[in-house]
Write a protein that holds these residues in place. Structure first.
Motif, mmCIF file in Angstrom:
data_model
loop_
_atom_site.group_PDB
_atom_site.id
_atom_site.type_symbol
_atom_site.label_atom_id
_atom_site.label_comp_id
_atom_site.label_asym_id
_atom_site.label_seq_id
_atom_site.Cartn_x
_atom_site.Cartn_y
_atom_site.Cartn_z
ATOM 1 N N ALA A 41 0.906 -1.360 -0.141
ATOM 2 C CA ALA A 41 0.003 -0.128 -0.100
ATOM 3 C C ALA A 41 0.863 1.218 0.086
ATOM 4 N N TYR A 77 -0.720 7.545 -5.662
ATOM 5 C CA TYR A 77 -1.510 8.354 -4.680
ATOM 6 C C TYR A 77 -1.336 9.828 -5.299
ATOM 7 N N SER A 127 -9.855 6.294 -7.341
ATOM 8 C CA SER A 127 -10.221 6.173 -5.962
ATOM 9 C C SER A 127 -8.736 6.483 -5.229
ATOM 10 N N TYR A 135 -4.650 5.949 3.606
ATOM 11 C CA TYR A 135 -5.867 5.195 4.346
ATOM 12 C C TYR A 135 -6.854 6.123 4.935
ATOM 13 N N GLY A 136 -6.855 7.434 4.855
ATOM 14 C CA GLY A 136 -7.814 8.177 5.311
ATOM 15 C C GLY A 136 -7.284 9.605 5.170
ATOM 16 N N THR A 141 -10.830 7.289 8.676
ATOM 17 C CA THR A 141 -10.369 6.189 7.674
ATOM 18 C C THR A 141 -11.436 6.051 6.501
ATOM 19 N N ASN A 145 -12.023 1.698 1.525
ATOM 20 C CA ASN A 145 -10.623 1.048 1.190
ATOM 21 C C ASN A 145 -10.542 -0.720 0.847
ATOM 22 N N GLN A 146 -11.590 -1.081 1.248
ATOM 23 C CA GLN A 146 -11.502 -2.473 0.885
ATOM 24 C C GLN A 146 -11.691 -2.349 -0.832
ATOM 25 N N ARG A 148 -10.477 -0.126 -2.897
ATOM 26 C CA ARG A 148 -9.113 0.219 -3.353
ATOM 27 C C ARG A 148 -8.056 -0.525 -3.144
ATOM 28 N N PHE A 149 -8.140 -1.382 -2.241
ATOM 29 C CA PHE A 149 -6.899 -2.478 -2.093
ATOM 30 C C PHE A 149 -7.340 -3.828 -2.670
ATOM 31 N N HIS A 182 -3.491 -5.138 3.040
ATOM 32 C CA HIS A 182 -3.706 -4.492 1.837
ATOM 33 C C HIS A 182 -3.552 -5.176 0.568
#
Length: 551
Positions: A41, A77, A127, A135-136, A141, A145-146, A148-149, A182
């Protein structure tokens, strides 16, 4: 690399060992070359919130230097800040793919930069383009995230097959290093999505656990979004105990990404070394010593966060490795961030760094007063509650204290209030600043790390390299790397590098200067380079190819 090749190597006795062997002399290249794919990540310098980024930013370079072909797959990112310039060297590969998950075909792109012998591959998707950290943000958060990873894991499995890096792809004979939850879908995808169709049948996967407290747990209903066959639900199935359920009708059913990797990966590594005795006199002695450290702690109910039984069942393929440090960035003899350079042969600059730090922070300039530092996240794991409760008593002693970190707003406000209360003794820097972290590491006499749990930790390794004495909670990787000073034993005098009690450290600093200097020198001479860690990773990678895929 073929499995038969690995078995031939094993028959010579060069691969299969009872434990990981640390070597003083390291060859510049390995005997076997692998295609290694890191999935993470975060990876420094592109993205960073903690030690995970340091590992995935340095270890790939060390492995590439030893002759392996190495790819790092991590999100691209984009936060809309000046930090986005870190990705300026990456080129769009124009090789988009469609990931079947979350009710549709998600379009994902790839950017690429070749640097220091490593293919840095950045997964591009909207995303990953938002303010905040990986992460946030300031509101908490990220809720997706689920998603995205999941994209990251799917994209990482496709990258070796579709990206012609350097003119040709990595192909199917890869070793995937999945880092933390992740990337934990990667071993599951290899077993459930690819191998049933004859793809990646010669690939292997290693789960690297940096922090077992975070496991990627979401409601069970989300399993249908992950792009996995229905019959593989059991690999991720997770049921909370009764006391953890929200109401009487809550069944506690969930999916757990990290659990999925624990039960499907070919091998498991924790970032804390396993100690193996040269001679074992009984089975009891062997097992007590073999799993000491963080790799042992996660097999216990106290340290396994619910996964201890599964990890204990796989202890035969569970190993621990101590992290390395970037000795080019963290070198007191040429560090550009500190006021004066120094080395183990000439420690005079250490006192000058302390003088400069006290001046910069506006503290009374006193070389006789021990200056204590803390660098890290402001949360429960890092022991902030202990520091907070001990601070009134500590401020009654003749010491100075400086803290650098961010996290829980309650702790951030406490740091500001404490500075107002103890103007001549305490300084709190809310946030994170790389130059300041180097100045604190060089200028302080003591670095405090009272972590509730710590898989490995890097700050204590940085501190020792800079002649700053670590005082740690005797847990996980801190126990593995910092040997408590005991002046009444010969081993304590020759092997010790720090303390587990702050009071004794302060007393030694004030009353026993020769012992203190001995601690400084021993710590500065320790070898925690990534070359040593890479050698140990090679051993585990070779072991992973000896047997057929676990799933």
């Amino acid at each position: 690399m073929s499995v038969s090749h690995a078995r031939e190597k094993s028959s010579t006795g060069d691969v299969e060992k009872p434990g990981i062997r640390e070597t003083d002399e390291v060859k510049p290249e390995t005997g076997l070359s692998h295609n290694i794919v890191f999935v993470t990540a975060e990876a420094a310098p592109y993205s960073k919130t903690g030690g995970l980024a340091d590992v995935c930013g340095s270890l790939p370079i060390a492995l590439a230097a030893r002759g392996h072909r190495v790819m790092v797959v991590t999100p691209r990112y984009i936060h809309g800040t000046s930090g986005d310039a870190k990705f300026s060297g990456a080129v769009d590969l124009k090789r988009g793919i469609k990931v079947p998950c979350f009710g549709g075909a998600q379009e994902v792109g790839f950017f690429h930069e070749y640097r220091e012998g490593v293919d840095w591959v950045f997964v591009d998707h909207p995303s990953f383009q938002r303010p905040g950290n990986p992460y946030g943000d300031k509101f908490g958060t990220f809720g997706d995230n689920q998603f995205r990873f999941t994209l990251l894991s799917h994209a990482a499995c496709e990258a070796p097959l579709v990206l012609p890096l350097g003119g040709f792809t990595y192909g199917e004979k890869c070793l995937f290093l999945a880092n933390d939850w992740h990337a934990s879908l990667v071993p599951v995808l290899l077993a459930a999505k690819y191998r049933p169709h004859g793809v990646y049948k010669d690939a292997r996967s290693i789960l690297v656990i940096h922090n077992i407290a975070h496991q990627g747990v979401e409601p069970a209903i989300t399993y249908g979004n992950l792009g996995l066959p229905a019959e593989w639900y059991g690999a991720l199935e997770w049921v909370f105990p009764n006391w953890a359920r929200t109401h009487a009708l809550d069944t506690g059913e969930a999916v757990n990404f990290l659990k999925g990797a624990v039960v499907t990966a070919d091998r498991i590594v924790t970032v804390s070394k396993v100690l193996i005795p040269q001679t074992t006199y009984s089975a009891l002695l062997f097992y007590r010593v073999k799993y000491w450290g963080y790799s042992w702690e996660i097999t216990t109910s106290e340290g396994g966060y619910g996964l201890h039984e599964l990890l204990h069942s796989r202890k035969s393929i569970l190993n621990g490795i101590t992290n390395g440090i970037d000795v080019t960035e963290w070198d007191p003899s040429r560090d550009k961030h500190i006021a004066f350079n120094y080395s183990v042969d000439d420690l005079s600059g250490k006192a000058q760094c302390k003088f400069a730090l006290q001046q910069e922070l506006g503290l009374p300039v006193r070389l006789d007063c021990p200056l204590i530092g803390f660098i890290g996240r402001l949360d429960y794991q890092k022991g902030i509650d202990l520091i907070r409760s001990a601070m009134p008593e500590l401020m009654e002693a003749d010491v100075q204290f400086v803290m650098l970190g961010s996290g829980n707003p309650i702790y951030e406000d406490w740091m500001r209030a404490t500075e107002s209360t103890y103007r001549d003794k305490f300084r709190g820097w809310v946030g994170f600043n790389v130059p300041i972290s180097h100045k604190i590491t060089a200028g302080c006499d003591i670095l405090l790390m009272p972590s509730a749990f710590e898989p490995c930790g890097l700050n204590q390794l940085y501190a020792m390299r800079y002649g700053t004495i670590p005082v740690v909670h005797e847990t996980g990787g801190l126990r593995d790397t910092v040997h408590n000073f005991n002046p009444f034993t010969e081993e304590g005098k020759t092997e010790s590098t720090g303390y587990v009690a702050l009071r004794y450290a302060i007393q030694t600093y004030k009353e026993h200067k020769s012992s203190w200097e001995g601690l400084m020198i021993r710590g500065m001479k320790k070898d925690y380079t990534w070359v040593n860690a890479a050698t140990q990773y090679e051993q585990i990678i070779n072991w992973a190819f000896i047997d057929p895929p676990y799933c």
